[in-house]
Design a protein around this motif. Structure first.
Motif, mmCIF file in Angstrom:
data_model
loop_
_atom_site.group_PDB
_atom_site.id
_atom_site.type_symbol
_atom_site.label_atom_id
_atom_site.label_comp_id
_atom_site.label_asym_id
_atom_site.label_seq_id
_atom_site.Cartn_x
_atom_site.Cartn_y
_atom_site.Cartn_z
ATOM 1 N N SER A 49 -4.421 -2.824 0.807
ATOM 2 C CA SER A 49 -3.734 -1.532 0.807
ATOM 3 C C SER A 49 -2.259 -1.722 0.492
ATOM 4 O O SER A 49 -1.626 -2.675 0.956
ATOM 5 C CB SER A 49 -3.888 -0.846 2.166
ATOM 6 N N ARG A 50 -1.701 -0.797 -0.300
ATOM 7 C CA ARG A 50 -0.286 -0.828 -0.631
ATOM 8 C C ARG A 50 0.293 0.560 -0.403
ATOM 9 O O ARG A 50 -0.362 1.587 -0.633
ATOM 10 C CB ARG A 50 -0.049 -1.244 -2.085
ATOM 11 N N SER A 51 1.554 0.597 0.041
ATOM 12 C CA SER A 51 2.211 1.870 0.322
ATOM 13 C C SER A 51 2.805 2.463 -0.950
ATOM 14 O O SER A 51 2.911 1.785 -1.985
ATOM 15 C CB SER A 51 3.319 1.668 1.364
ATOM 16 N N ALA A 52 3.202 3.726 -0.857
ATOM 17 C CA ALA A 52 3.823 4.408 -2.003
ATOM 18 C C ALA A 52 5.098 3.684 -2.422
ATOM 19 O O ALA A 52 5.856 3.189 -1.585
ATOM 20 C CB ALA A 52 4.131 5.853 -1.640
ATOM 21 N N SER A 90 0.301 6.099 -1.573
ATOM 22 C CA SER A 90 -0.337 4.983 -0.882
ATOM 23 C C SER A 90 -1.787 4.843 -1.371
ATOM 24 O O SER A 90 -2.489 5.845 -1.541
ATOM 25 C CB SER A 90 -0.323 5.218 0.628
ATOM 26 N N SER A 92 -5.460 2.622 -0.781
ATOM 27 C CA SER A 92 -6.191 1.755 0.139
ATOM 28 C C SER A 92 -6.833 0.588 -0.600
ATOM 29 O O SER A 92 -7.030 0.631 -1.823
ATOM 30 C CB SER A 92 -7.260 2.554 0.875
#
Length: 244
Positions: A49-52, A90, A92
């Motif tokens: 997962s990476r954030s905005a 974001s 997932s």
């Protein structure tokens, strides 16, 4: 043909029609399964997962095979299209990447600031502008105490990033002392240096009017920013600060 033979013939016809229906159903099912598991395409997905606004690196990517029928026009298959780009939202782990999940690419440099100003849709000079044009930006000061009524060149030969369509807003009083805001305006985004962006921001707050002037494709003019045209040349008079 006796009744028993006729009944036999009817049963045979029914059996043949039923067989045809079963064959058509099986063929449709086989075709549907084939499109799901037969033909596949390799697309890119995230390992975690990476954030905005996170920057995508090569190590963040993995490849997955999905049925061709599930692959849309925005699906991404080439890592060069995403590595170094930022996520707009974001995402997932395991989610496949599509172009609408990425921040739109920009050619903004480290030393540039993108500033949006509102100019009058009739007199502001933005009606014929397009992204990529070069312009000068003028500020009209007419109600600033201590200064003569004048027009100043705020910035010279700057690039237009975007131009909105004409928009309307209800007039409201502002700090310019010019009454109401323009009822119809066009938003113009300019690429400026940090210093010029401060000048344009100040003018947006205190100038009576902002205008942009489109330059020819090759401009050899270089107007001096500190050489304003003031109202004294037309018989105007500077008002000392604090006087009435």
């Amino acid at each position: 043909m006796n009744p028993r033979q006729r009944r036999g013939m009817v049963l045979i016809i029914i059996a043949v029609l039923g067989a045809i229906g079963v064959f058509a159903g099986v063929s449709s099912y086989v075709s549907n399964v084939n499109t799901q598991v037969g033909s596949k395409v390799t697309v890119l997905a995230l390992k975690k997962s990476r954030s905005a606004f996170a920057v995508i690196r090569q190590s963040d990517l993995k490849t997955v095979e999905v049925p061709k029928r599930w692959v849309g026009a925005r699906s991404i298959t080439d890592p060069s299209e995403v590595v170094g780009h930022k996520l707009a939202v974001s995402v997932s782990a395991g989610a496949t990447l599509t172009s609408d999940l990425l921040v739109a690419p920009t050619d903004q440099t480290q030393h540039q600031r993108f500033i949006t100003i509102k100019v009058d849709s009739v007199t502001g000079g933005a009606n014929n502008l397009r992204a990529g044009d070069s312009v000068d930006a003028y500020a009209v000061y007419s109600d600033v105490e201590g200064l003569p009524k004048q027009v100043r060149v705020l910035v010279h030969d700057v690039r237009v990033i975007s131009v909105s369509s004409p928009q309307s807003e209800q007039g409201s009083s502002n700090s310019k002392g010019s009454g109401n805001s323009p009822a119809n305006y066009i938003a113009v985004t300019l690429a400026l240096t940090a210093e010029d962006s401060m000048a344009v921001t100040y003018a947006s707050a205190f100038a009576a009017d902002l205008r942009v002037v489109k330059l020819p494709p090759v401009s050899h003019q270089d107007p001096k920013k500190d050489d304003p045209y003031d109202a004294t040349k037309l018989g105007g008079k500077a008002v000392p600060e604090g006087s009435k």
